[in-house]
Design a protein around this motif. Structure first.
Motif, short mmCIF file in Angstrom:
data_model
loop_
_atom_site.label_atom_id
_atom_site.label_comp_id
_atom_site.label_asym_id
_atom_site.label_seq_id
_atom_site.Cartn_x
_atom_site.Cartn_y
_atom_site.Cartn_z
N MET A 79 0.98 -1.12 0.15
CA MET A 79 0.08 0.13 -0.14
C MET A 79 1.06 1.07 -0.16
O MET A 79 0.55 2.11 -0.67
CB MET A 79 -0.93 -0.03 1.23
CG MET A 79 -2.06 1.31 1.22
SD MET A 79 -3.20 0.94 -0.02
CE MET A 79 -4.56 1.22 0.89
N GLU A 80 1.85 1.27 0.67
CA GLU A 80 2.93 2.12 0.91
C GLU A 80 3.71 2.65 -0.50
O GLU A 80 3.71 3.79 -0.89
CB GLU A 80 3.83 2.12 2.08
CG GLU A 80 4.84 3.32 2.17
CD GLU A 80 5.57 3.22 3.42
OE1 GLU A 80 6.88 3.47 3.11
OE2 GLU A 80 5.25 2.55 4.58
N ASN A 81 3.85 1.66 -1.23
CA ASN A 81 4.52 1.45 -2.48
C ASN A 81 3.69 2.19 -3.41
O ASN A 81 4.08 3.12 -4.40
CB ASN A 81 5.05 0.20 -2.94
CG ASN A 81 5.91 0.45 -4.16
OD1 ASN A 81 6.53 1.53 -4.40
ND2 ASN A 81 6.10 -0.68 -4.76
N GLU A 82 2.36 2.04 -3.44
CA GLU A 82 1.45 2.63 -4.30
C GLU A 82 1.00 3.97 -4.08
O GLU A 82 0.90 4.60 -5.10
CB GLU A 82 -0.15 1.79 -4.04
CG GLU A 82 -0.10 0.34 -4.69
CD GLU A 82 -1.47 -0.44 -4.45
OE1 GLU A 82 -2.36 0.43 -4.14
OE2 GLU A 82 -1.42 -1.61 -4.43
N HIS A 83 1.11 4.37 -2.86
CA HIS A 83 0.93 5.62 -2.55
C HIS A 83 2.16 6.74 -2.95
O HIS A 83 2.04 7.58 -3.59
CB HIS A 83 1.16 5.92 -0.94
CG HIS A 83 0.72 7.41 -0.77
ND1 HIS A 83 -0.09 8.08 -0.77
CD2 HIS A 83 1.62 8.01 0.15
CE1 HIS A 83 0.06 9.42 -0.32
NE2 HIS A 83 1.19 9.18 0.19
N GLU A 84 3.34 5.73 -2.72
CA GLU A 84 4.63 6.63 -3.25
C GLU A 84 4.59 6.83 -4.71
O GLU A 84 5.05 7.64 -5.71
CB GLU A 84 5.97 5.93 -2.81
CG GLU A 84 7.28 6.54 -3.35
CD GLU A 84 7.40 8.05 -2.57
OE1 GLU A 84 7.61 8.92 -3.19
OE2 GLU A 84 6.65 8.01 -1.45
N LEU A 85 4.07 5.66 -5.60
CA LEU A 85 4.17 5.62 -6.86
C LEU A 85 3.11 6.85 -7.51
O LEU A 85 3.11 7.36 -8.47
CB LEU A 85 3.66 4.22 -7.51
CG LEU A 85 3.37 4.20 -9.02
CD1 LEU A 85 4.95 4.45 -9.68
CD2 LEU A 85 3.12 2.81 -9.40
N ALA A 86 2.16 6.93 -6.75
CA ALA A 86 0.88 7.98 -7.26
C ALA A 86 1.53 9.39 -6.84
O ALA A 86 1.27 10.00 -7.76
CB ALA A 86 -0.31 7.68 -6.38
N SER B 17 3.49 -3.42 -14.36
CA SER B 17 2.70 -2.61 -13.48
C SER B 17 3.31 -2.89 -12.05
O SER B 17 3.92 -3.69 -11.79
CB SER B 17 1.15 -3.13 -13.46
OG SER B 17 1.09 -4.42 -13.13
N ALA B 18 3.08 -1.69 -11.00
CA ALA B 18 3.62 -1.98 -9.89
C ALA B 18 3.18 -2.99 -9.01
O ALA B 18 3.63 -3.63 -8.17
CB ALA B 18 3.31 -0.54 -9.11
N VAL B 19 1.87 -3.72 -9.43
CA VAL B 19 1.38 -4.53 -8.39
C VAL B 19 0.92 -5.73 -9.56
O VAL B 19 0.19 -5.36 -10.63
CB VAL B 19 -0.03 -4.05 -7.66
CG1 VAL B 19 -0.52 -5.20 -6.82
CG2 VAL B 19 0.50 -3.11 -6.98
N PRO B 20 1.39 -6.73 -9.35
CA PRO B 20 0.88 -8.19 -10.18
C PRO B 20 -0.72 -8.08 -10.31
O PRO B 20 -1.22 -7.91 -9.19
CB PRO B 20 1.62 -9.12 -9.76
CG PRO B 20 2.77 -8.75 -8.73
CD PRO B 20 2.25 -7.47 -8.48
N ASP B 21 -1.31 -8.84 -11.38
CA ASP B 21 -2.65 -8.92 -11.07
C ASP B 21 -3.14 -9.99 -10.32
O ASP B 21 -4.33 -9.43 -9.53
CB ASP B 21 -2.96 -9.72 -12.45
CG ASP B 21 -3.02 -8.71 -13.69
OD1 ASP B 21 -3.12 -7.28 -13.34
OD2 ASP B 21 -3.06 -9.15 -14.92
N GLU B 22 -2.37 -10.94 -9.45
CA GLU B 22 -2.97 -11.97 -8.55
C GLU B 22 -2.95 -11.20 -7.32
O GLU B 22 -3.97 -11.28 -6.72
CB GLU B 22 -1.99 -12.98 -8.51
CG GLU B 22 -1.88 -13.78 -9.68
CD GLU B 22 -1.09 -13.12 -10.63
OE1 GLU B 22 -0.15 -12.64 -10.53
OE2 GLU B 22 -1.07 -13.81 -11.92
N VAL B 23 -1.91 -10.27 -7.07
CA VAL B 23 -1.96 -9.37 -5.74
C VAL B 23 -2.99 -8.25 -5.82
O VAL B 23 -3.87 -8.22 -4.87
CB VAL B 23 -0.58 -8.84 -5.52
CG1 VAL B 23 -0.64 -7.90 -4.49
CG2 VAL B 23 0.48 -9.63 -5.51
N ALA B 24 -3.08 -7.72 -6.92
CA ALA B 24 -4.49 -6.72 -7.09
C ALA B 24 -5.83 -7.38 -6.82
O ALA B 24 -6.61 -6.84 -6.25
CB ALA B 24 -4.49 -5.88 -8.40
N GLN B 25 -6.15 -8.64 -7.43
CA GLN B 25 -7.32 -9.27 -7.36
C GLN B 25 -7.50 -9.78 -5.91
O GLN B 25 -8.72 -9.67 -5.23
CB GLN B 25 -7.31 -10.49 -8.15
CG GLN B 25 -7.36 -10.03 -9.69
CD GLN B 25 -7.35 -11.23 -10.62
OE1 GLN B 25 -7.25 -12.37 -10.32
NE2 GLN B 25 -7.39 -10.94 -12.05
#
Length: 62
Positions: free
Chosen positions: A1-8, A39-47
């Motif tokens: 979650m923190e990585n996604e925030h930093e990417l945004a 992508s920053a997050v693999p599909d399996e993780v996002a799902q």
């Protein structure tokens, strides 16, 4: 979650710079080029994250 925030945050910072450049010096705006990064997050993780979100929402009491 923190990585996604930093990417945004990085994406928004870059966008702000491009908007300012486009407004003040549009001839210097760089050409668009596709990147070959995954992508920053693999599909399996996002799902799994979405599934967990809906399970948590279903368990909440109003």
């Amino acid at each position: 979650m923190e990585n996604e925030h930093e990417l945004a945050r990085a994406r928004n910072f870059e966008m702000a710079g491009l908007v300012a450049l486009a407004f003040h010096a549009p001839k210097k705006l760089p050409k668009y080029s596709k990147t070959k990064s995954k992508s920053a997050v693999p599909d399996e993780v996002a799902q799994a994250q979405v599934r967990a979100f809906f399970i948590a929402m279903a368990g909440r009491k109003t």
